[in-house]
Design a protein around this motif. Sequence first.
Motif, PDB file in Angstrom:
ATOM      1  N   LYS A 183       0.844  -1.181   0.000  1.00 21.78           N
ATOM      2  CA  LYS A 183       0.000   0.000   0.000  1.00 21.78           C
ATOM      3  C   LYS A 183       0.887   1.240   0.000  1.00 21.78           C
ATOM      4  O   LYS A 183       1.861   1.305   0.761  1.00 21.78           O
ATOM      5  CB  LYS A 183      -0.831  -0.030   1.280  1.00 21.78           C
ATOM      6  N   GLY A 184       0.554   2.221  -0.822  1.00 22.61           N
ATOM      7  CA  GLY A 184       1.330   3.462  -0.836  1.00 22.61           C
ATOM      8  C   GLY A 184       0.864   4.397   0.264  1.00 22.61           C
ATOM      9  O   GLY A 184      -0.273   4.291   0.747  1.00 22.61           O
ATOM     10  N   VAL A 225       1.659   4.771   3.447  1.00 25.57           N
ATOM     11  CA  VAL A 225       1.438   4.306   4.824  1.00 25.57           C
ATOM     12  C   VAL A 225       2.580   4.715   5.767  1.00 25.57           C
ATOM     13  O   VAL A 225       2.502   4.478   6.976  1.00 25.57           O
ATOM     14  CB  VAL A 225       1.242   2.770   4.897  1.00 25.57           C
ATOM     15  N   GLY A 226       3.624   5.299   5.198  1.00 23.89           N
ATOM     16  CA  GLY A 226       4.739   5.749   6.037  1.00 23.89           C
ATOM     17  C   GLY A 226       5.995   4.890   5.939  1.00 23.89           C
ATOM     18  O   GLY A 226       6.845   4.947   6.823  1.00 23.89           O
ATOM     19  N   LYS A 227       6.136   4.132   4.839  1.00 23.40           N
ATOM     20  CA  LYS A 227       7.346   3.310   4.662  1.00 23.40           C
ATOM     21  C   LYS A 227       8.597   4.192   4.624  1.00 23.40           C
ATOM     22  O   LYS A 227       9.543   3.982   5.383  1.00 23.40           O
ATOM     23  CB  LYS A 227       7.283   2.516   3.343  1.00 23.40           C
ATOM     24  N   THR A 255       9.020   7.438   5.242  1.00 29.38           N
ATOM     25  CA  THR A 255       9.172   8.290   6.429  1.00 29.38           C
ATOM     26  C   THR A 255       9.757   7.482   7.589  1.00 29.38           C
ATOM     27  O   THR A 255      10.651   7.948   8.296  1.00 29.38           O
ATOM     28  CB  THR A 255       7.792   8.862   6.820  1.00 29.38           C
ATOM     29  N   SER A 265       1.896  14.331  12.418  1.00 31.13           N
ATOM     30  CA  SER A 265       2.499  15.617  12.756  1.00 31.13           C
ATOM     31  C   SER A 265       2.975  16.326  11.499  1.00 31.13           C
ATOM     32  O   SER A 265       3.629  15.729  10.636  1.00 31.13           O
ATOM     33  CB  SER A 265       3.678  15.383  13.708  1.00 31.13           C
ATOM     34  N   VAL A 309       6.722  16.208  10.669  1.00 28.55           N
ATOM     35  CA  VAL A 309       7.214  14.996  10.004  1.00 28.55           C
ATOM     36  C   VAL A 309       7.070  15.132   8.489  1.00 28.55           C
ATOM     37  O   VAL A 309       7.980  14.812   7.733  1.00 28.55           O
ATOM     38  CB  VAL A 309       6.457  13.746  10.503  1.00 28.55           C
ATOM     39  N   SER A 310       5.931  15.655   8.048  1.00 31.74           N
ATOM     40  CA  SER A 310       5.690  15.722   6.602  1.00 31.74           C
ATOM     41  C   SER A 310       6.401  16.906   5.953  1.00 31.74           C
ATOM     42  O   SER A 310       6.672  16.886   4.752  1.00 31.74           O
ATOM     43  CB  SER A 310       4.189  15.778   6.320  1.00 31.74           C
TER      44      SER A 310
HETATM   45  P1  ADP Z   1       5.077   5.431   1.717  1.00 33.79           P
HETATM   46  O1  ADP Z   1       6.562   5.409   1.623  1.00 33.79           O
HETATM   47  O2  ADP Z   1       4.512   4.223   2.410  1.00 33.79           O
HETATM   48  O3  ADP Z   1       4.415   5.655   0.404  1.00 33.79           O
HETATM   49  P2  ADP Z   1       5.447   7.993   3.005  1.00 33.79           P
HETATM   50  O4  ADP Z   1       6.427   7.734   4.089  1.00 33.79           O
HETATM   51  O5  ADP Z   1       5.961   8.608   1.761  1.00 33.79           O
HETATM   52  O6  ADP Z   1       4.654   6.652   2.668  1.00 33.79           O
HETATM   53  O7  ADP Z   1       4.277   8.854   3.643  1.00 33.79           O
HETATM   54  C1  ADP Z   1       3.161   9.259   2.864  1.00 33.79           C
HETATM   55  C2  ADP Z   1       2.837  10.717   3.164  1.00 33.79           C
HETATM   56  O8  ADP Z   1       2.451  10.862   4.515  1.00 33.79           O
HETATM   57  C3  ADP Z   1       4.023  11.641   2.952  1.00 33.79           C
HETATM   58  O9  ADP Z   1       3.570  12.846   2.424  1.00 33.79           O
HETATM   59  C4  ADP Z   1       4.557  11.841   4.354  1.00 33.79           C
HETATM   60  O10 ADP Z   1       5.220  13.075   4.506  1.00 33.79           O
HETATM   61  C5  ADP Z   1       3.289  11.790   5.180  1.00 33.79           C
HETATM   62  N1  ADP Z   1       3.552  11.289   6.525  1.00 33.79           N
HETATM   63  C6  ADP Z   1       4.179  10.146   6.877  1.00 33.79           C
HETATM   64  N2  ADP Z   1       4.220  10.002   8.212  1.00 33.79           N
HETATM   65  C7  ADP Z   1       3.606  11.086   8.732  1.00 33.79           C
HETATM   66  C8  ADP Z   1       3.312  11.537  10.068  1.00 33.79           C
HETATM   67  N3  ADP Z   1       3.682  10.836  11.142  1.00 33.79           N
HETATM   68  N4  ADP Z   1       2.649  12.697  10.211  1.00 33.79           N
HETATM   69  C9  ADP Z   1       2.263  13.413   9.135  1.00 33.79           C
HETATM   70  N5  ADP Z   1       2.504  13.063   7.862  1.00 33.79           N
HETATM   71  C10 ADP Z   1       3.164  11.912   7.649  1.00 33.79           C
END
Ligand code: ADP
Length: 275
Positions: free
Chosen positions: A19-20, A22-24, A26, A235, A238-239
């Motif tokens: 799934k895209g 989801v925070g991988k 980050t 938060s 983070v983003s």
């Molecule tokens: P993935 O790699 O699974 O596709 P991302 O890590 O890129 O996911 O995160 C998806 C989006 O959510 C990004 O824009 C990221 O900045 C945001 N995001 C991730 N974790 C958080 C968080 N804890 N709080 C706010 N935004 C977040």
Amino acid sequence: RPAITRPQRTRVMVVANQKGGVGKTTSTVNLAAALAQLGQRVLVIDLDPQGNASTALNIEHRRGVPSTYDLLVNEDKLADVMQPCPDQAGLWVVPATIDLAGAEIELVSIVARESRLQKAIYAHEWVGTAAEAGDDRFDYVIIDCPPSLGLLTLNALVAGAEMVIPIQAEYYALEGLGMLLETVEMVKKHLNQNLDVSTILLTMYDARTRLASNVAEEVREHFGDTVLKTYIPRSVRVSEAPSYSQTVMTYDPGSPGALSYLEAAREMARKGEQR
Ligand code: ADP
Ligand code: MG
């Protein structure tokens, strides 16, 4: 608080979920930076053609930069494609360039196509046990996967011993996990019997909502102790961090997001000692 103890052997951890969003990415970059801040030696391998992990770690990834593509397709050595992170000691990165998008197809006709990454990682002198690799060893190799279950992710699952699944504390959080776990079982059976889902991390947790706590409860019911006690709050800091080519660990070290990634890193290290 004291620094954390180093694992006895390099822990190769795969951050995956088809799934895209989801925070991988980050979680990969912030856990890696947190572990490095805690005195660990860490390598991040960017396995997503988008190169978002490379961006967040301030590593150039325009076409032509030695990258994961060269590791997988051209059999370059890990030492020739990794770079030190300019903003964090103890952290190295293999960047992903857009060429990697083609690797998924190019790899199809290559021999032992699913074990290329594994070979490249374990050939490096800093990967292994304390006895094999000495004090210079990597404590963690963390692989950021693309949002699919193709040959790139398969390479990571064959290379890794531990899988980290970030789950967004939202509606449909568990959707697609069945398929992910079936893939893990397939890999365990045929390609890498060492693979183990060691860590589930709840991300983007909004403590004000009932939904988030319901999802957390449901995930814990399914996965028990695999779920880290620490969750990552939603938060803005983070983003924002990646748009400044930073992790939240350097962008705003005192923020709740940074502190929770630090705590999650400590928890991962503690759990590793019990393995
Ligand atoms: P993935 O790699 O699974 O596709 P991302 O890590 O890129 O996911 O995160 C998806 C989006 O959510 C990004 O824009 C990221 O900045 C945001 N995001 C991730 N974790 C958080 C968080 N804890 N709080 C706010 N935004 C977040
Ligand atoms: Mg990503």
